[in-house]
Design a protein around this motif. Structure first.
Motif, PDB file in Angstrom:
ATOM      1  N   PHE A   1      -1.488   5.969   2.887  1.00 41.51           N
ATOM      2  CA  PHE A   1      -2.792   5.912   3.538  1.00 41.51           C
ATOM      3  C   PHE A   1      -3.610   4.720   3.030  1.00 41.51           C
ATOM      4  O   PHE A   1      -4.309   4.052   3.796  1.00 41.51           O
ATOM      5  N   TYR A   2      -3.499   4.466   1.756  1.00 38.26           N
ATOM      6  CA  TYR A   2      -4.216   3.322   1.181  1.00 38.26           C
ATOM      7  C   TYR A   2      -3.798   2.031   1.891  1.00 38.26           C
ATOM      8  O   TYR A   2      -4.629   1.210   2.269  1.00 38.26           O
ATOM      9  N   CYS A   3      -2.494   1.868   2.098  1.00 38.76           N
ATOM     10  CA  CYS A   3      -1.988   0.694   2.829  1.00 38.76           C
ATOM     11  C   CYS A   3      -2.475   0.709   4.274  1.00 38.76           C
ATOM     12  O   CYS A   3      -2.936  -0.306   4.796  1.00 38.76           O
ATOM     13  N   ASN A   4      -2.366   1.873   4.924  1.00 40.53           N
ATOM     14  CA  ASN A   4      -2.841   2.007   6.310  1.00 40.53           C
ATOM     15  C   ASN A   4      -4.289   1.532   6.418  1.00 40.53           C
ATOM     16  O   ASN A   4      -4.660   0.813   7.332  1.00 40.53           O
ATOM     17  N   GLN A   5      -5.077   1.964   5.446  1.00 43.11           N
ATOM     18  CA  GLN A   5      -6.499   1.657   5.509  1.00 43.11           C
ATOM     19  C   GLN A   5      -6.761   0.156   5.370  1.00 43.11           C
ATOM     20  O   GLN A   5      -7.819  -0.336   5.710  1.00 43.11           O
ATOM     21  N   ARG A   6      -5.788  -0.560   4.872  1.00 40.96           N
ATOM     22  CA  ARG A   6      -5.964  -2.016   4.778  1.00 40.96           C
ATOM     23  C   ARG A   6      -5.363  -2.716   5.996  1.00 40.96           C
ATOM     24  O   ARG A   6      -5.316  -3.931   6.061  1.00 40.96           O
ATOM     25  N   GLY A   7      -4.826  -1.921   6.936  1.00 41.20           N
ATOM     26  CA  GLY A   7      -4.289  -2.510   8.172  1.00 41.20           C
ATOM     27  C   GLY A   7      -2.778  -2.632   8.193  1.00 41.20           C
ATOM     28  O   GLY A   7      -2.213  -3.276   9.064  1.00 41.20           O
ATOM     29  N   ILE A   8      -2.109  -2.016   7.216  1.00 42.44           N
ATOM     30  CA  ILE A   8      -0.653  -2.109   7.138  1.00 42.44           C
ATOM     31  C   ILE A   8      -0.060  -0.818   7.708  1.00 42.44           C
ATOM     32  O   ILE A   8      -0.436   0.274   7.263  1.00 42.44           O
ATOM     33  N   ASP A   9       0.825  -0.914   8.683  1.00 35.76           N
ATOM     34  CA  ASP A   9       1.337   0.326   9.267  1.00 35.76           C
ATOM     35  C   ASP A   9       2.321   1.008   8.311  1.00 35.76           C
ATOM     36  O   ASP A   9       2.729   0.431   7.297  1.00 35.76           O
ATOM     37  N   THR A  10       2.683   2.217   8.633  1.00 39.56           N
ATOM     38  CA  THR A  10       3.426   3.038   7.685  1.00 39.56           C
ATOM     39  C   THR A  10       4.791   2.449   7.343  1.00 39.56           C
ATOM     40  O   THR A  10       5.201   2.440   6.180  1.00 39.56           O
TER      41      THR A  10
ATOM     42  N   GLN B   1      -0.591   6.784  -1.186  1.00 36.16           N
ATOM     43  CA  GLN B   1      -0.232   5.360  -1.251  1.00 36.16           C
ATOM     44  C   GLN B   1      -0.103   4.787   0.155  1.00 36.16           C
ATOM     45  O   GLN B   1      -0.556   3.683   0.445  1.00 36.16           O
TER      46      GLN B   1
ATOM     47  N   LEU C   1       8.902  -9.318   7.226  1.00 30.70           N
ATOM     48  CA  LEU C   1       8.162  -8.300   7.942  1.00 30.70           C
ATOM     49  C   LEU C   1       8.330  -8.485   9.442  1.00 30.70           C
ATOM     50  O   LEU C   1       8.399  -7.526  10.194  1.00 30.70           O
TER      51      LEU C   1
ATOM     52  N   ASP D   1       5.765  -0.697   7.355  1.00 27.81           N
ATOM     53  CA  ASP D   1       5.591  -1.833   6.446  1.00 27.81           C
ATOM     54  C   ASP D   1       5.130  -1.370   5.068  1.00 27.81           C
ATOM     55  O   ASP D   1       5.499  -1.950   4.045  1.00 27.81           O
TER      56      ASP D   1
ATOM     57  N   LEU E   1       6.882  -2.215   1.603  1.00 26.53           N
ATOM     58  CA  LEU E   1       6.179  -2.814   0.466  1.00 26.53           C
ATOM     59  C   LEU E   1       6.397  -1.995  -0.800  1.00 26.53           C
ATOM     60  O   LEU E   1       6.718  -2.527  -1.865  1.00 26.53           O
ATOM     61  N   ILE E   2       6.214  -0.695  -0.653  1.00 28.10           N
ATOM     62  CA  ILE E   2       6.285   0.183  -1.823  1.00 28.10           C
ATOM     63  C   ILE E   2       7.707   0.201  -2.384  1.00 28.10           C
ATOM     64  O   ILE E   2       7.919   0.111  -3.591  1.00 28.10           O
TER      65      ILE E   2
END
Ligand SMILES: Nc1ncnc2c1ncn2[C@@H]1O[C@H](COP(=O)(O)OP(=O)(O)OP(=O)(O)O)[C@@H](O)[C@H]1O
Ligand SMILES: [Mg+2]
Lengths: 250, 482
Positions: free
Chosen positions: B433-442, B431, B9, B444, B448-449
């Motif tokens: 947005f769910y990551c964004n909401q945990r602090g992961i930028d788009t 999906q 990352l 990344d 991940l996905i």
């Protein structure tokens, strides 16, 4: 901690939030209730920065920062957490990897050291115990094939991992069996501190027996139409929303 | 693994093609163009025995009569075969005993590529046959392998030292007239790797070869031959990079694998040839013929490929399941971004009885790219009880790219069981947005996905390659979302 002023938001040209005002201080628990479709989840989405919704008016201040000016990930990194009403499945991405990435991103943003692999695993174990979640679940892909209740528990587990300043729990109690409800409530209570706050979106007074709110608000038709202490929840449970609607008309 | 994932990352902040440097090693090259004299000259410079010259000339004459294949889903500018250099060797002919003798410039190139040539990395157990342009420079670990009777050397060396083995197997799986590019390769191939695993030997380490196209205007035509005798096993890794250039470069390799009774060969490729820039300028044309023949009963060949590079990829690693009870596998991730075009897939040819094949293909398209899976499952008349399962998934990022799936079936035996599953999906906004909401930028989040989506294939790769592959996928997708 959170100051919402005259917040209006739309989707597809339809105004869903129509002037929300709300103040939340550190250490407080607020419950938001209200009929289906009144805009509760929309409020959560707008606060967390879901771009499907357009903010047309109003301001939101979060710990002195202009929340609406931040990207969704930066809002999360500032300590805002949403337990989704409908958690999303991400096939192939392990919970461990997901949480590790999330936690490290948040730590980096705050200028803190990222956790070593072993410290991270220790934290995972510790938080799993706190919310009493099956080890098996955290070894699987994010929410993939989880039952409804398992997904909700997994949200609370993530909240425990990320230790947010303000957590919004959108119907986290729906679909939980009695034991799970108690476990989730216990988790929330254990994570409660004078420097953090929680918004509980719920339809059921039941949850509020376990987590005692300082304030209860009724969201109706995109506005907060009533705010009171926890006795309001009891009244809603007994009488439904009709009397509020009548009050509004009358 | 976890900390490595982390490093990934971090490294991802690097935007451009990482391997786009060009080293100034003195080259000894033939002039541009191709004719019979060039073919003879290549053979002469390589001190080849007569049979090789004959092999090359026959292939060349064959090639003259052939036509470049029709490009099904590829758009390609015509290639001028007279405007290319067919042989380029580093001038200081390296006949080296120790790493210290390697040209420092070359060492630096290897270091930039991250090739594990230095002593410590050798200790990690990877034997490397590094190829710069055309001549194999240094083969490590050969002695250790020799004790077991394993031969791992450049194909040029094999032609000189083990002419009988080469004569027996070269062209036995991919005949010189097989297709346009295979014929061209057979005529002019400059180097490549040779692997021979004798009866009953499990190769004690992963064998690895790195290819890299360095000189301007040089087509690279490597030739790889792997022979696994009865009851033997080897895992072979191939990695590729090429420097950044404006003009397109041609890469037309041939890989042949032969497995005898109960032998198993795993062949893994992580390919990141230069894909061209954001506007589709430059990049490698990758036209490769890879084929394995499960000659002996109960033998197995498994192809795993992660393709992120090249402007144009045209590649169908195939298995000819000749022996009874043989198994062919194909695991593939093909990622295309910007203006890249990939037409890739596999052919599983069931000839023996009770033969089985498995195809797992994961396509990822981003930008304005086109990604096609083309697979043939063929069951011959006498191939009783053949089984095939194919899973072809496509993942789309954005709506300007395309994914296409072309499964071809030729079933001539009614006992065959052939199953095909295909899915096309998009990375969901929810999906991300769910990551964004945990602090992961788009960016990344997409990484991940995507890495989650390809896991089944990546898991087939040896550990260090898996990490490399994940890194590549992430780098290749930068700037494709948001
Ligand atoms: N993506 C969308 N597109 C169109 N309308 C939407 C969308 N999301 C929400 N809405 C509408 O906005 C209104 C408020 O929805 P919201 O989900 O906020 O309600 P809620 O209070 O959370 O309801 P519930 O108690 O059922 O969860 C509803 O009328 C809903 O149909
Ligand atoms: Mg809702």
């Amino acid at each position: 901690m959170l100051k919402i002023r005259n917040l209006h938001a739309m989707i597809d040209g339809k105004e869903i939030l129509r002037g929300i005002n709300l103040d939340i201080k550190a250490g407080e628990i607020h419950a938001i209730m209200g009929p289906n479709g009144s805009g509760k989840s929309t409020l959560a989405s707008v606060l967390t920065g879901n771009e499907a919704f357009e903010v047309v008016e109003g301001t939101v201040e979060f710990n002195g920062k202009d929340l609406l000016d931040l990207s969704p990930e930066d809002r999360a990194r500032e300590g805002l957490f949403l337990s989704f009403q409908y958690p999303v499945e991400i096939p192939g991405v392990s919970m461990t990897n997901f949480m590790r990435t999330a936690l490290n991103e948040q730590k980096k943003y705050r200028g803190e050291d990222v956790l070593s692999a072993s410290d991270f695993l220790k934290l995972m174990r510790d938080r799993k115990n706190l919310v009493d979640i099956d080890s098996d679940l955290t070894n699987r892909s994010v929410n993939e094939g989880f039952s409804g209740g398992e997904k909700k528990k997994n949200e609370i587990f993530q909240m425990a991992m990320l230790d947010p300043k303000l957590a919004i729990l959108d119907e986290t109690d729906s679909g939980l069996d009695i034991d799970a409800l108690r476990i989730v409530a216990n988790g929330v209570n254990k994570l409660r501190r004078p420097d953090n706050a929680t918004i509980l979106i719920t339809h059921y007074q039941r949850l509020l027996d376990y987590i005692i709110p300082d304030h209860v608000h009724v969201l109706y038709n995109g506005r907060i139409v009533k705010s009171a202490g926890k006795e309001l929840a009891h009244k809603l449970e007994e009488n439904g929303y009709d009397w509020i609607k009548k009050e509004l008309v009358g | 693994m976890a900390s490595e994932q982390d490093k990934l990352l971090e490294e991802v902040t690097n935007r451009e093609y990482q391997y786009g440097f060009h080293s100034d090693i003195e080259m000894d090259a033939l002039p541009k163009g191709l004719n019979e004299d060039v073919v003879r000259e290549i053979s002469r410079r390589k001190n080849e025995p007569e049979f090789m010259l004959e092999f090359r000339l026959a292939a060349y004459r064959n090639w003259l009569k052939m036509e470049s294949p029709e490009w099904a889903h590829l758009k390609i500018a015509p290639i001028d075969f007279q405007d290319m250099i067919y042989y380029a060797a580093p001038k200081k002919k390296p006949q080296l005993d120790s790493l210290d003798d390697v040209d420092p410039e070359l060492r630096a190139t290897f270091d930039k590529l991250g090739i594990p040539l230095d002593e410590q990395k050798i200790l990690s157990g990877v034997a490397v046959d590094a190829i710069i342009d055309s001549v194999s420079v240094k083969t490590t670990f050969r002695e250790t392998l020799a004790e077991k009777g394993v031969i791992f050397c450049s194909i040029s060396e094999a032609i000189r030292e083990y002419p009988d083995l080469v004569k027996k197997y070269l062209g036995s799986v991919v005949p010189p007239g097989d297709n346009f590019f295979a014929a061209l390769n057979s005529a002019v191939f400059s180097d490549g790797s040779f692997v021979f695993i004798p009866k009953g030997v499990r190769c004690p380490m992963e064998l690895s070869s790195y290819f890299r196209i360095n000189a301007l205007n040089t087509g690279q035509f490597e030739r790889t031959l792997i022979v696994a005798e009865d009851d033997s096993y080897v895992s072979y890794l191939e990695g590729c990079t090429a420097p950044m250039r404006d003009e397109n470069q041609l890469h037309a390799a041939v890989v042949e694998i032969v497995t005898l009774d109960r032998a198993e060969v795993k062949y893994s490729t992580v390919q990141n040839w230069y894909p061209g820039d954001k506007n589709g300028k430059g990049g490698i044309y990758n036209f490769v013929t890879k084929r394995g023949m499960c000659k002996g009963d109960y033998s197995k060949i498994s192809w795993t490929q992660v393709e992120t590079g090249s402007a144009i990829t045209w590649k169908y690693p195939s298995c000819v399941l000749m022996g009874d009870n043989t198994v062919g596998e194909f695991y593939s991730v093909a990622l295309t971004n910007n203006y890249q075009q990939a037409d890739t897939g596999t052919k599983m040819i069931h000839l023996g009885k009770n033969t089985r094949s498995l195809i797992v293909s994961k396509g990822i398209s981003a930008g304005k790219s086109q990604n096609s899976y083309r697979g043939l499952v063929k069951v011959s008349k006498r191939a009783d009880n053949a089984r095939n399962f194919s899973q072809c998934d496509s993942l789309l990022l954005g709506d300007k790219c395309g994914a296409h799936t072309f499964p071809y079936l030729e079933i001539n035996n009614s006992s065959a069981k052939v199953e095909h599953e295909a899915t096309t999906s998009k990375i969901g906004e929810d999906q991300i947005f769910y990551c964004n909401q945990r602090g992961i930028d788009t960016e990344d989040a997409v990484g991940l996905i995507v890495n989650g989506y390809v896991k089944e294939v990546i898991n087939q790769l040896p550990m260090e390659f898996a990490v490399e592959a994940q890194k590549l996928l992430q780098i290749s997708l930068e700037g494709s979302v948001g």
